[in-house]
Design an enzyme around this catalytic site. Sequence first.
Site, PDB file in Angstrom:
ATOM      1  N   GLN A  86       0.848  -1.196   0.000  1.00 24.59           N
ATOM      2  CA  GLN A  86       0.000   0.000   0.000  1.00 24.59           C
ATOM      3  C   GLN A  86       0.888   1.251   0.000  1.00 24.59           C
ATOM      4  O   GLN A  86       0.399   2.361  -0.157  1.00 24.59           O
ATOM      5  CB  GLN A  86      -0.906   0.020   1.226  1.00 24.59           C
ATOM      6  N   VAL A  88       3.778   3.989  -1.064  1.00 19.82           N
ATOM      7  CA  VAL A  88       4.130   4.662  -2.329  1.00 19.82           C
ATOM      8  C   VAL A  88       5.631   4.934  -2.402  1.00 19.82           C
ATOM      9  O   VAL A  88       6.128   5.452  -3.389  1.00 19.82           O
ATOM     10  CB  VAL A  88       3.316   5.985  -2.466  1.00 19.82           C
ATOM     11  N   ASP A  89       6.368   4.513  -1.342  1.00 16.36           N
ATOM     12  CA  ASP A  89       7.827   4.696  -1.392  1.00 16.36           C
ATOM     13  C   ASP A  89       8.460   3.572  -2.220  1.00 16.36           C
ATOM     14  O   ASP A  89       7.802   2.609  -2.590  1.00 16.36           O
ATOM     15  CB  ASP A  89       8.402   4.736   0.043  1.00 16.36           C
ATOM     16  N   HIS A 104      -1.488   1.551  -4.345  1.00 16.14           N
ATOM     17  CA  HIS A 104      -1.866   2.961  -4.121  1.00 16.14           C
ATOM     18  C   HIS A 104      -0.976   3.929  -4.872  1.00 16.14           C
ATOM     19  O   HIS A 104      -0.954   5.115  -4.559  1.00 16.14           O
ATOM     20  CB  HIS A 104      -1.862   3.279  -2.617  1.00 16.14           C
ATOM     21  N   THR A 171       0.329  -2.606   8.747  1.00 18.77           N
ATOM     22  CA  THR A 171      -0.853  -1.955   8.174  1.00 18.77           C
ATOM     23  C   THR A 171      -2.017  -2.089   9.152  1.00 18.77           C
ATOM     24  O   THR A 171      -2.219  -3.120   9.760  1.00 18.77           O
ATOM     25  CB  THR A 171      -1.266  -2.537   6.810  1.00 18.77           C
ATOM     26  N   SER A 172      -2.759  -0.991   9.284  1.00 17.71           N
ATOM     27  CA  SER A 172      -3.907  -1.007  10.206  1.00 17.71           C
ATOM     28  C   SER A 172      -5.086  -1.749   9.589  1.00 17.71           C
ATOM     29  O   SER A 172      -6.111  -1.954  10.245  1.00 17.71           O
ATOM     30  CB  SER A 172      -4.309   0.433  10.534  1.00 17.71           C
TER      31      SER A 172
HETATM   32  N1  APR Z   1       6.702  -2.023  12.592  1.00 17.18           N
HETATM   33  C1  APR Z   1       5.540  -2.624  12.213  1.00 17.18           C
HETATM   34  N2  APR Z   1       4.339  -2.000  12.219  1.00 17.18           N
HETATM   35  C2  APR Z   1       4.329  -0.723  12.645  1.00 17.18           C
HETATM   36  C3  APR Z   1       5.491  -0.022  13.041  1.00 17.18           C
HETATM   37  C4  APR Z   1       6.710  -0.733  13.008  1.00 17.18           C
HETATM   38  N3  APR Z   1       7.879  -0.166  13.375  1.00 17.18           N
HETATM   39  N4  APR Z   1       5.126   1.241  13.407  1.00 17.18           N
HETATM   40  C5  APR Z   1       3.796   1.319  13.223  1.00 17.18           C
HETATM   41  N5  APR Z   1       3.308   0.147  12.775  1.00 17.18           N
HETATM   42  C6  APR Z   1       1.930  -0.213  12.437  1.00 17.18           C
HETATM   43  C7  APR Z   1       0.883   0.548  13.217  1.00 17.18           C
HETATM   44  O1  APR Z   1       0.611  -0.117  14.440  1.00 17.18           O
HETATM   45  C8  APR Z   1      -0.302   0.473  12.264  1.00 17.18           C
HETATM   46  O2  APR Z   1      -1.010  -0.732  12.468  1.00 17.18           O
HETATM   47  O3  APR Z   1       1.731   0.152  11.079  1.00 17.18           O
HETATM   48  C9  APR Z   1       0.349   0.419  10.885  1.00 17.18           C
HETATM   49  C10 APR Z   1       0.208   1.706  10.118  1.00 17.18           C
HETATM   50  O4  APR Z   1      -1.159   1.879   9.846  1.00 17.18           O
HETATM   51  P1  APR Z   1      -1.584   3.146   8.963  1.00 17.18           P
HETATM   52  O5  APR Z   1      -0.874   4.353   9.454  1.00 17.18           O
HETATM   53  O6  APR Z   1      -3.071   3.133   8.901  1.00 17.18           O
HETATM   54  O7  APR Z   1      -0.970   2.831   7.521  1.00 17.18           O
HETATM   55  P2  APR Z   1      -1.568   1.880   6.394  1.00 17.18           P
HETATM   56  O8  APR Z   1      -2.309   0.728   6.998  1.00 17.18           O
HETATM   57  O9  APR Z   1      -0.462   1.572   5.459  1.00 17.18           O
HETATM   58  O10 APR Z   1      -2.625   2.850   5.649  1.00 17.18           O
HETATM   59  C11 APR Z   1      -3.277   2.310   4.538  1.00 17.18           C
HETATM   60  O11 APR Z   1      -4.276   4.479   4.137  1.00 17.18           O
HETATM   61  O12 APR Z   1      -4.054   6.722   4.061  1.00 17.18           O
HETATM   62  C12 APR Z   1      -4.107   5.599   3.290  1.00 17.18           C
HETATM   63  O13 APR Z   1      -3.173   5.346   1.178  1.00 17.18           O
HETATM   64  C13 APR Z   1      -2.839   5.423   2.521  1.00 17.18           C
HETATM   65  O14 APR Z   1      -1.741   3.368   1.941  1.00 17.18           O
HETATM   66  C14 APR Z   1      -2.299   4.096   3.019  1.00 17.18           C
HETATM   67  C15 APR Z   1      -3.539   3.410   3.551  1.00 17.18           C
END
Ligand code: APR
Length: 230
Positions: A86, A88-89, A104, A171-172
Amino acid sequence: MEKIVVFTGAGVSAESGLKTFRDMGGLWGEYAIEDVASPAGWKRNPAVVLDFYNERRKAVLAARPNAAHEAIARLEEQFDVVVVTQNVDDLHERAGSSKIIHVHGEILKARSSIDASLVHVLDKPTIELGELCGKGSQLRPDIVWFGENVRHMDECAEHFAEASRVITIGTSLTVYPAAGLVEKAPWRAEKYLVSPEPQEIPYGFKFLRGAAATVVPHVVKCWLEGRKPV
Ligand code: APR
């Protein structure tokens, strides 16, 4: 060769210094999604959108892959690995993974704002107002905004369905349709989810608590040695 699907989100790049979205200090705590990541925001004020991605692009260019990205690349020694991200880097690319699907979009690419097929890799860190595509429209980041079509979903669903192992990292699982891909994994596949704090775990996935740069190298080492990580 066994197929492994590695499904990543912003958390896999957190230890490379890139902000996540929904953690404390995350991007959606600082910016309103509708201002910087939606077609309406682009229409209303493209300069604000360009600045938002210019800042993130500079952070990506200054970042380096971490131990999780590097471990994922090592998996290719013994497995057919598909990274569905997901993010973009380009940290998976720079770590050496060879099969990466960006659902994405990619922040290091620019595209026309009237013809999505006009895409090119940026040769500089920013996109400025007034920089036009070949058809005369403002260039925009080649990123999928909220409300736009997520990419390669059918292909990704097939990879998940063919996987004998799936590891979901950082990912959340809150943004669909991407988050729904985890449900395509076969019930008999070995499935893990890596995150530093408890979150809703998809059915059949084992929760591996910890940071990606710590947990992922451990899982990869076990798999390359023919062992189960737990
Ligand atoms: N190692 C592993 N997981 C981690 C770490 C880490 N060091 N730090 C944070 N996390 C976890 C958090 O606990 C969270 O569950 O990474 C997850 C980040 O969740 P989000 O910030 O919601 O990111 P993501 O799930 O990638 O978002 C999905 O949302 O805004 C849109 O397009 C955007 O691709 C993105 C999509």
